[in-house]
Write a protein that holds these residues in place. Structure first.
Motif, PDB file in Angstrom:
ATOM      1  N   ARG A   1      39.362  38.922  36.877  1.00  0.00           N
ATOM      2  CA  ARG A   1      38.282  38.557  37.806  1.00  0.00           C
ATOM      3  C   ARG A   1      37.840  39.762  38.627  1.00  0.00           C
ATOM      4  NH1 ARG A   1      40.538  34.458  39.525  1.00  0.00           N
ATOM      5  NH2 ARG A   1      41.586  35.310  41.365  1.00  0.00           N
ATOM      6  N   ALA A   2      38.796  40.554  39.089  1.00  0.00           N
ATOM      7  CA  ALA A   2      38.460  41.734  39.883  1.00  0.00           C
ATOM      8  C   ALA A   2      37.630  42.721  39.076  1.00  0.00           C
ATOM      9  CB  ALA A   2      39.739  42.405  40.390  1.00  0.00           C
ATOM     10  N   ILE A   3      38.024  42.952  37.828  1.00  0.00           N
ATOM     11  CA  ILE A   3      37.293  43.890  36.968  1.00  0.00           C
ATOM     12  C   ILE A   3      35.886  43.376  36.697  1.00  0.00           C
ATOM     13  CG2 ILE A   3      37.221  44.911  34.662  1.00  0.00           C
ATOM     14  CD1 ILE A   3      40.304  44.947  34.755  1.00  0.00           C
ATOM     15  N   LYS A   4      35.763  42.085  36.464  1.00  0.00           N
ATOM     16  CA  LYS A   4      34.444  41.492  36.204  1.00  0.00           C
ATOM     17  C   LYS A   4      33.521  41.655  37.407  1.00  0.00           C
ATOM     18  CE  LYS A   4      32.288  37.281  34.421  1.00  0.00           C
ATOM     19  NZ  LYS A   4      32.539  35.888  33.964  1.00  0.00           N
ATOM     20  N   GLU A   5      34.132  41.668  38.603  1.00  0.00           N
ATOM     21  CA  GLU A   5      33.345  41.823  39.832  1.00  0.00           C
ATOM     22  C   GLU A   5      33.102  43.281  40.193  1.00  0.00           C
ATOM     23  OE1 GLU A   5      35.669  39.680  42.641  1.00  0.00           O
ATOM     24  OE2 GLU A   5      35.038  37.693  41.915  1.00  0.00           O
ATOM     25  N   GLY A   6      33.540  44.190  39.315  1.00  0.00           N
ATOM     26  CA  GLY A   6      33.311  45.600  39.547  1.00  0.00           C
ATOM     27  C   GLY A   6      34.330  46.268  40.444  1.00  0.00           C
ATOM     28  N   LYS A   7      35.450  45.589  40.715  1.00  0.00           N
ATOM     29  CA  LYS A   7      36.503  46.165  41.544  1.00  0.00           C
ATOM     30  C   LYS A   7      37.543  46.846  40.661  1.00  0.00           C
ATOM     31  CE  LYS A   7      35.912  42.323  44.770  1.00  0.00           C
ATOM     32  NZ  LYS A   7      36.553  41.104  45.331  1.00  0.00           N
ATOM     33  N   LYS A   8      38.287  47.752  41.247  1.00  0.00           N
ATOM     34  CA  LYS A   8      39.358  48.433  40.515  1.00  0.00           C
ATOM     35  C   LYS A   8      40.713  47.955  41.056  1.00  0.00           C
ATOM     36  CE  LYS A   8      36.959  52.608  38.992  1.00  0.00           C
ATOM     37  NZ  LYS A   8      37.041  54.073  38.856  1.00  0.00           N
ATOM     38  N   PRO A   9      41.476  47.243  40.251  1.00  0.00           N
ATOM     39  CA  PRO A   9      42.758  46.706  40.713  1.00  0.00           C
ATOM     40  C   PRO A   9      43.874  47.743  40.692  1.00  0.00           C
ATOM     41  CG  PRO A   9      42.378  46.050  38.450  1.00  0.00           C
ATOM     42  CD  PRO A   9      41.146  46.800  38.874  1.00  0.00           C
ATOM     43  N   HIS A  10      43.685  48.819  41.455  1.00  0.00           N
ATOM     44  CA  HIS A  10      44.696  49.866  41.522  1.00  0.00           C
ATOM     45  C   HIS A  10      46.039  49.286  41.972  1.00  0.00           C
ATOM     46  CE1 HIS A  10      41.961  53.108  40.697  1.00  0.00           C
ATOM     47  NE2 HIS A  10      41.195  52.822  41.731  1.00  0.00           N
ATOM     48  N   TYR A  11      47.105  49.780  41.362  1.00  0.00           N
ATOM     49  CA  TYR A  11      48.489  49.440  41.710  1.00  0.00           C
ATOM     50  C   TYR A  11      48.916  48.028  41.294  1.00  0.00           C
ATOM     51  CZ  TYR A  11      47.356  53.457  44.608  1.00  0.00           C
ATOM     52  OH  TYR A  11      46.902  54.675  45.049  1.00  0.00           O
ATOM     53  N   LEU A  12      47.993  47.212  40.787  1.00  0.00           N
ATOM     54  CA  LEU A  12      48.381  45.891  40.295  1.00  0.00           C
ATOM     55  C   LEU A  12      48.859  45.967  38.853  1.00  0.00           C
ATOM     56  CD1 LEU A  12      45.571  43.574  41.747  1.00  0.00           C
ATOM     57  CD2 LEU A  12      47.803  44.171  42.728  1.00  0.00           C
ATOM     58  N   LEU A  13      48.527  47.036  38.185  1.00  0.00           N
ATOM     59  CA  LEU A  13      48.957  47.273  36.812  1.00  0.00           C
ATOM     60  C   LEU A  13      49.117  48.771  36.628  1.00  0.00           C
ATOM     61  CD1 LEU A  13      45.852  46.629  34.479  1.00  0.00           C
ATOM     62  CD2 LEU A  13      45.719  47.086  36.896  1.00  0.00           C
ATOM     63  N   PRO A  14      49.869  49.206  35.610  1.00  0.00           N
ATOM     64  CA  PRO A  14      50.084  50.646  35.424  1.00  0.00           C
ATOM     65  C   PRO A  14      48.749  51.385  35.245  1.00  0.00           C
ATOM     66  CG  PRO A  14      51.625  49.393  34.092  1.00  0.00           C
ATOM     67  CD  PRO A  14      50.630  48.403  34.627  1.00  0.00           C
ATOM     68  N   GLN A  15      48.662  52.583  35.795  1.00  0.00           N
ATOM     69  CA  GLN A  15      47.416  53.342  35.713  1.00  0.00           C
ATOM     70  C   GLN A  15      46.970  53.588  34.273  1.00  0.00           C
ATOM     71  OE1 GLN A  15      45.497  54.078  38.423  1.00  0.00           O
ATOM     72  NE2 GLN A  15      43.960  54.659  36.885  1.00  0.00           N
ATOM     73  N   PRO A  16      47.889  53.913  33.333  1.00  0.00           N
ATOM     74  CA  PRO A  16      47.427  54.089  31.946  1.00  0.00           C
ATOM     75  C   PRO A  16      46.779  52.831  31.359  1.00  0.00           C
ATOM     76  CG  PRO A  16      49.600  55.058  32.227  1.00  0.00           C
ATOM     77  CD  PRO A  16      49.319  54.272  33.469  1.00  0.00           C
TER      78      PRO A  16
ATOM     79  N   ASN B   1      50.789  36.004  27.364  1.00  0.00           N
ATOM     80  CA  ASN B   1      49.540  36.452  26.757  1.00  0.00           C
ATOM     81  C   ASN B   1      49.299  37.932  27.046  1.00  0.00           C
ATOM     82  OD1 ASN B   1      47.390  35.774  25.137  1.00  0.00           O
ATOM     83  ND2 ASN B   1      46.111  35.040  26.803  1.00  0.00           N
ATOM     84  N   PHE B   2      49.811  38.409  28.188  1.00  0.00           N
ATOM     85  CA  PHE B   2      49.663  39.813  28.589  1.00  0.00           C
ATOM     86  C   PHE B   2      48.199  40.244  28.482  1.00  0.00           C
ATOM     87  CE2 PHE B   2      54.084  39.527  26.931  1.00  0.00           C
ATOM     88  CZ  PHE B   2      54.738  39.720  28.140  1.00  0.00           C
ATOM     89  N   ASN B   3      47.356  39.538  29.214  1.00  0.00           N
ATOM     90  CA  ASN B   3      45.907  39.702  29.075  1.00  0.00           C
ATOM     91  C   ASN B   3      45.242  39.988  30.431  1.00  0.00           C
ATOM     92  OD1 ASN B   3      43.368  39.578  27.785  1.00  0.00           O
ATOM     93  ND2 ASN B   3      43.166  37.390  28.222  1.00  0.00           N
ATOM     94  N   PRO B   4      45.574  41.143  31.086  1.00  0.00           N
ATOM     95  CA  PRO B   4      46.425  42.229  30.614  1.00  0.00           C
ATOM     96  C   PRO B   4      47.841  42.156  31.206  1.00  0.00           C
ATOM     97  CG  PRO B   4      45.199  42.984  32.500  1.00  0.00           C
ATOM     98  CD  PRO B   4      44.799  41.537  32.288  1.00  0.00           C
ATOM     99  N   VAL B   5      48.720  43.022  30.698  1.00  0.00           N
ATOM    100  CA  VAL B   5      50.045  43.190  31.287  1.00  0.00           C
ATOM    101  C   VAL B   5      49.878  43.782  32.688  1.00  0.00           C
ATOM    102  CG1 VAL B   5      50.287  45.488  30.249  1.00  0.00           C
ATOM    103  CG2 VAL B   5      52.330  44.213  30.951  1.00  0.00           C
ATOM    104  N   HIS B   6      50.730  43.374  33.636  1.00  0.00           N
ATOM    105  CA  HIS B   6      50.626  43.897  34.995  1.00  0.00           C
ATOM    106  C   HIS B   6      52.013  44.188  35.566  1.00  0.00           C
ATOM    107  CE1 HIS B   6      51.669  39.819  36.245  1.00  0.00           C
ATOM    108  NE2 HIS B   6      50.605  39.343  35.623  1.00  0.00           N
ATOM    109  N   GLN B   7      52.039  44.658  36.802  1.00  0.00           N
ATOM    110  CA  GLN B   7      53.291  45.134  37.394  1.00  0.00           C
ATOM    111  C   GLN B   7      54.328  44.024  37.549  1.00  0.00           C
ATOM    112  OE1 GLN B   7      53.790  48.111  37.410  1.00  0.00           O
ATOM    113  NE2 GLN B   7      52.219  49.387  38.331  1.00  0.00           N
ATOM    114  N   ALA B   8      53.903  42.800  37.824  1.00  0.00           N
ATOM    115  CA  ALA B   8      54.868  41.708  37.974  1.00  0.00           C
ATOM    116  C   ALA B   8      55.613  41.463  36.667  1.00  0.00           C
ATOM    117  CB  ALA B   8      54.174  40.436  38.452  1.00  0.00           C
ATOM    118  N   HIS B   9      54.911  41.522  35.532  1.00  0.00           N
ATOM    119  CA  HIS B   9      55.567  41.385  34.232  1.00  0.00           C
ATOM    120  C   HIS B   9      56.683  42.417  34.095  1.00  0.00           C
ATOM    121  CE1 HIS B   9      51.529  39.726  32.585  1.00  0.00           C
ATOM    122  NE2 HIS B   9      52.358  38.714  32.722  1.00  0.00           N
TER     123      HIS B   9
END
Length: 210
Positions: free
Chosen positions: A183-198, A32-40
């Motif tokens: 879930r992190a974004i919904k809680e107002g957190k920034k998931p740095h490094y879990l997905l590409p910065q762009p 689904n890539f919702n969203p795509v992340h580093q593990a993908h």
């Protein structure tokens, strides 16, 4: 200190024949890539390198048969995020087969279309260990096995083992999921490094997952 990501195969459950150099060897990573992340991205890149594939196609689903439609954002956002994520890797490409076909995204239908359109290509369909147990329930699985070679990759907390013919490839274990990021974004957190910065920049710009 350099970190070596390439690791040996966990095990190979098939006798590997020499590849026909006249045929292209192409991997497919659906999702689904919702969203795509580093593990993908690590999985796609490592499988390509370890199996010596010509390329890996990232195949976003239009309507996954196992995911609540309400949780899937519009395809234009998923496509854009994928494009941003792989823009610096010439060996990873986006494939719109399921998006263009619409309807429920059954793997058999997709691979039948791709193998018919590209008879000179051998396809390797990549799945995580969490999906292996579900293979008996896949739509037309016995016919699908005639169209593709399945490639399994380890995932944290999942045991591997199946009677189906699967090439197991060992990749760095990364316990990252799209639901965790949403879930992190919904809680107002920034998931740095879990997905590409762009990709994260695009999510913030478009106000996604809030």
């Amino acid at each position: 200190m350099a970190i070596e990501l390439l690791t040996p195969f966990t095990k190979v459950e098939l006798e590997q024949e020499p590849k026909d150099t006249n045929r292209r060897q192409v991997g497919i990573l659906g999702g689904n890539f919702n969203p795509v992340h580093q593990a993908h991205l690590v999985i796609a890149d490592q499988v390509r390198q370890q199996l010596g594939l010509d390329e890996v196609l990232l195949l976003p689903e239009y309507l996954p048969p196992h995911v609540d439609k309400k949780e899937t954002i519009d395809e234009k956002h998923r496509v854009k995020m994928l494009s941003l994520a792989i823009s610096d890797n010439p060996d990873l490409h986006l494939d719109r087969t399921e998006l263009d076909r619409k309807g429920v995204s059954y793997t058999y239908d997709t691979m039948k279309a791709l193998t018919t359109a590209n008879p000179d290509v051998d396809y390797y369909f990549i799945i995580g260990a969490d999906m292996v147990d579900y293979l008996p329930k896949w739509h037309r699985i016995d016919e699908l096995l005639q169209l593709v070679q399945f490639v399994g990759v380890q995932r944290p907390k999942y045991k591997v083992g199946t009677s189906y013919p699967i090439i197991w490839v060992d990749v760095p274990l990364m316990d990252i999921s799209s639901s965790m990021i949403r879930r992190a974004i919904k809680e107002g957190k920034k998931p740095h490094y879990l997905l590409p910065q762009p990709v994260l920049d695009y999510i913030e710009k478009e106000g996604l997952y809030r």
